[in-house]
Design a protein around this motif. Structure first.
Motif, PDB file in Angstrom:
ATOM      1  N   SER A  56       0.867  -1.293  -0.179  1.00 16.04           N
ATOM      2  CA  SER A  56      -0.161  -0.004   0.056  1.00 16.04           C
ATOM      3  C   SER A  56       0.835   1.289   0.067  1.00 16.04           C
ATOM      4  O   SER A  56       0.487   2.284   0.290  1.00 16.04           O
ATOM      5  N   ALA A  57       2.065   1.145  -0.450  1.00 19.74           N
ATOM      6  CA  ALA A  57       2.981   2.317  -0.290  1.00 19.74           C
ATOM      7  C   ALA A  57       2.413   3.587  -1.034  1.00 19.74           C
ATOM      8  O   ALA A  57       2.314   4.494  -0.594  1.00 19.74           O
ATOM      9  N   LYS A  58       2.205   3.117  -2.580  1.00 20.68           N
ATOM     10  CA  LYS A  58       1.678   4.049  -3.215  1.00 20.68           C
ATOM     11  C   LYS A  58       0.433   4.778  -2.779  1.00 20.68           C
ATOM     12  O   LYS A  58       0.315   6.211  -2.719  1.00 20.68           O
ATOM     13  N   GLN A  59      -0.461   4.095  -2.177  1.00 20.10           N
ATOM     14  CA  GLN A  59      -1.771   4.475  -1.668  1.00 20.10           C
ATOM     15  C   GLN A  59      -1.379   5.619  -0.498  1.00 20.10           C
ATOM     16  O   GLN A  59      -1.920   6.471  -0.237  1.00 20.10           O
ATOM     17  N   ALA A  60      -0.551   4.921   0.506  1.00 15.18           N
ATOM     18  CA  ALA A  60      -0.254   5.990   1.435  1.00 15.18           C
ATOM     19  C   ALA A  60       0.658   7.165   1.146  1.00 15.18           C
ATOM     20  O   ALA A  60       0.154   8.445   1.702  1.00 15.18           O
ATOM     21  N   SER A  61       1.466   7.369   0.008  1.00 18.47           N
ATOM     22  CA  SER A  61       2.014   8.431  -0.518  1.00 18.47           C
ATOM     23  C   SER A  61       1.339   9.457  -1.129  1.00 18.47           C
ATOM     24  O   SER A  61       1.031  10.733  -0.754  1.00 18.47           O
ATOM     25  N   GLN A  62       0.229   8.797  -1.648  1.00  9.33           N
ATOM     26  CA  GLN A  62      -0.751   9.666  -2.461  1.00  9.33           C
ATOM     27  C   GLN A  62      -1.780  10.435  -1.350  1.00  9.33           C
ATOM     28  O   GLN A  62      -2.141  11.523  -1.286  1.00  9.33           O
ATOM     29  N   LEU A  96      -3.931   6.856   8.313  1.00  9.42           N
ATOM     30  CA  LEU A  96      -3.098   5.837   7.778  1.00  9.42           C
ATOM     31  C   LEU A  96      -2.825   4.982   8.881  1.00  9.42           C
ATOM     32  O   LEU A  96      -2.786   3.321   8.298  1.00  9.42           O
ATOM     33  N   TRP A  97      -2.548   5.062  10.017  1.00 11.13           N
ATOM     34  CA  TRP A  97      -2.556   3.939  10.993  1.00 11.13           C
ATOM     35  C   TRP A  97      -3.453   3.109  11.061  1.00 11.13           C
ATOM     36  O   TRP A  97      -3.457   1.944  11.202  1.00 11.13           O
ATOM     37  N   SER A  98      -4.813   3.793  11.012  1.00  8.29           N
ATOM     38  CA  SER A  98      -6.219   2.724  11.289  1.00  8.29           C
ATOM     39  C   SER A  98      -6.120   1.979   9.995  1.00  8.29           C
ATOM     40  O   SER A  98      -6.988   0.831  10.092  1.00  8.29           O
ATOM     41  N   GLY A 164       1.975   6.951   9.550  1.00  9.91           N
ATOM     42  CA  GLY A 164       1.253   5.634   9.643  1.00  9.91           C
ATOM     43  C   GLY A 164       1.706   4.244  10.438  1.00  9.91           C
ATOM     44  O   GLY A 164       1.338   3.495  10.672  1.00  9.91           O
ATOM     45  N   ALA A 165       3.093   4.744  10.923  1.00 10.15           N
ATOM     46  CA  ALA A 165       3.634   3.747  11.690  1.00 10.15           C
ATOM     47  C   ALA A 165       3.004   3.704  13.113  1.00 10.15           C
ATOM     48  O   ALA A 165       3.310   2.389  13.869  1.00 10.15           O
TER      49      ALA A 165
END
Length: 573
Positions: A56-62, A96-98, A164-165
């Motif tokens: 989900s890296a791309k979704q997280a940065s977007q 992001l964390w949730s 998100g960590a």
């Protein structure tokens, strides 16, 4: 706020490519607003690098980039840049964390985030992770962010902080003054890990075309073996956002001052029914629109037609009021016709001012004063939530309407989001009315919400007693030493029906030093509404708490007396 329109100008270019990877998990974005938003929010540039170990890296940065650029500009204009940006970042981090916690594959939505906001003559940095921000100034390139990673050995590192960590997030924040010609470079590790500092500096020095520079850096990183996504943003400050005084006066003077109006005269479809107030600084009229709606019109006095600081503050009044929506704060109304001159309108509240009520009814019943205090706290809180201080809480600025006490007049308000911008126009340092304003405004102490708390307490004290808590000498004091000579006069001296615990709550909120007052208005309101158990056991505080300066003076004199006595004793033996 047209009158705060800055001259900030920034040239910009960006590039984000997958490089040798099949998917680009970096995201870049920027927002260059126009008009008032450029003054109150500034230009935002943002870069994020999704952590590649997650699908989900791309979704997280977007999410981080688009979410920030949308939500930051939706925060109140009155908030500080730091307050607005940090609240949005923390909200995005929790989201992001949730998402990671609820993921079926139990994978995190992790990303770095580096933000740069240009506002006025300053830049603000917000940073999490190992994407970077550099500043190039006068031939020197400096990395102004710190990489949040931990090295295991010379080949292996891991990210120690990311969006998100965790549910809680520590964000690096800093601000610096900008200079014309400054170049800021934002990059992900696919670029800066493969171009050394000297080579990066050389490219910036030799290339003036920003689009070409991004392409050169991208090609250089690929040629040096980068196998990661490559993203770079470059912003050059072409003009610092500090308008000259002459420019500011020109903007402020676009609308002429209105003439002094008489009853029956009409201005922009508004007919004057009554003159409510006239002073050296302004006129206030009761006016009626064509639809018979009654409003209050405030106009600046012609005495200040060439005073840029006064004009700026007057224009700011309506802007502040238009951003508040609370039943205990007067509502600013937009005129139906285009303004032909400088004025603003508010709703009309038919009712007496608190000054009139105090003159007629003081001392108030304890229950009535408490009810009014609760209404005033509601209004003041509405300002504080917008990072705004009223700074002129006095009986004349409170009108009693059907919904209770209502705050009016924003002429002395301090707004964090505006004050952090440089202004070429020097304004008044001491605002408000001396008998009601907190002492720190005069002796130079730290001001804040507790300053409004002091003024509120003076109002409640006056409602209960008809007196001032420090007597006539308060309005004459200017230095800390002069204020410390004043003594709080118990409200019980003038109104024996005031409960001891209520008097103690008033005294605490009226301390000369703001640090000794209540931390929050809610605590003060609680203590004047019901007894504080800690104050029921004793009627008086220890002397050292009530008058520490006097205790230390007595101890010092006693110490010297003992020392002199010992010297005399030794000398006579």
């Amino acid at each position: 706020m047209e009158h705060l329109q800055p001259s900030l100008s920034v040239s910009f270019a960006q590039l984000s490519e997958a490089g040798r990877k099949s998917e680009n998990q970096d995201t870049v974005g920027a927002c260059f607003p126009e008009g008032a938003a450029l003054a109150t929010k500034g230009i935002a540039v943002a870069i994020a690098d999704g952590v590649s170990s997650s699908q989900s890296a791309k979704q997280a940065s977007q999410t981080a980039i688009t979410g920030f650029l949308n939500d930051y500009y939706a925060t109140p204009d009155t908030w500080r840049t730091g307050q607005s940006a940090n609240r949005v970042i923390q909200s995005l981090n929790r989201y992001l964390w949730s998402q990671g916690q609820n993921s079926v594959r139990q994978e995190g939505f992790l990303t770095t985030l580096s933000l740069l906001i240009f506002k006025g003559d300053k830049m603000f940095v917000f940073h999490v992770g190992d994407s970077r921000i550099y500043r190039y100034r006068q031939g020197s390139l400096e990395q102004i962010t710190r990489d949040h990673n931990q090295r295991i050995d010379h080949k292996t590192t891991y990210l120690s902080r990311a969006m998100g960590a965790d549910l809680s997030l520590e964000v690096d924040m800093q601000s610096h003054e900008i200079e014309r010609g400054d170049i800021y470079l934002l990059s992900t590790d696919g670029l800066h890990d493969f171009i050394d500092h000297r080579s990066l500096t050389s490219h910036i020095e030799k290339t003036t075309d920003l689009e070409e520079l991004t392409q050169q850096l991208y090609s250089k990183a690929l040629a040096n073996g980068s196998e990661d996504n490559i993203s770079v943003q470059i912003a050059r400050v072409d003009d610092v956002g500090t308008p000259s005084e002459s420019d500011a006066i020109t903007v402020l003077s676009r609308l002429p001052f209105p003439p002094i109006l008489d009853v029956g005269q009409t201005l922009d479809g508004l007919t004057v029914e009554k003159i409510l107030h006239e002073s050296e600084r302004s006129q206030v009229y009761l006016v009626k629109r064509d639809d018979d709606t009654r409003l209050v019109m405030k106009t600046p006095s012609p005495n200040y037609v060439d005073d840029a600081a006064f004009i700026e503050r007057f224009v700011r009044e309506s802007w502040i009021g238009s951003r508040l929506n609370n039943r205990q704060v007067v509502r600013v109304v937009e005129p139906k016709q285009t303004r032909s001159c400088l004025y603003y309108l508010t709703e009309y509240i038919p009712g007496p001012t608190l000054t009139q009520l105090i003159n007629e009814r003081a001392p108030f019943a304890v229950a009535d004063a408490t009810e009014l205090a609760e209404q005033l706290v509601t209004g003041v809180r509405a300002l504080h939530r917008r990072d705004t201080l009223h700074q002129d809480l006095k009986p004349d600025n409170i009108v009693m309407g059907r919904q209770g006490a209502c705050l009016i007049d924003f002429g002395s308000c301090w707004v964090a989001g505006i004050e952090e911008m440089a202004s070429p126009i020097a304004g008044d340092k001491i605002l408000g009315t001396l008998d009601y304003s907190a002492p720190e405004y005069r002796y130079g102490g730290p001001t804040g919400p507790r300053s409004d708390q002091f003024s509120l307490a003076v109002l409640v004290y006056e409602m209960l007693t008809g007196k001032h808590p420090y007597g006539d000498g308060y309005g004459k004091a200017m230095s800390l030493a002069q204020f410390q000579k004043l003594t709080y006069r118990s409200a019980l001296q003038f109104n024996p029906l005031v409960p001891v615990w209520m008097d103690r709550a008033l005294e605490k909120s009226l301390y000369i030093q703001p640090a000794q007052r209540y931390e929050a208005l809610s605590e003060w309101l609680r203590d004047i509404k019901r007894p504080n158990p800690n104050w029921l056991t004793a009627k008086h505080k220890p002397l050292i708490e009530r008058h520490p300066e006097r205790v230390w003076k007595v101890l010092a004199i006693a110490g010297w007396a003992v020392a002199i006595g010992l010297l005399v004793f030794v000398a006579t033996r």
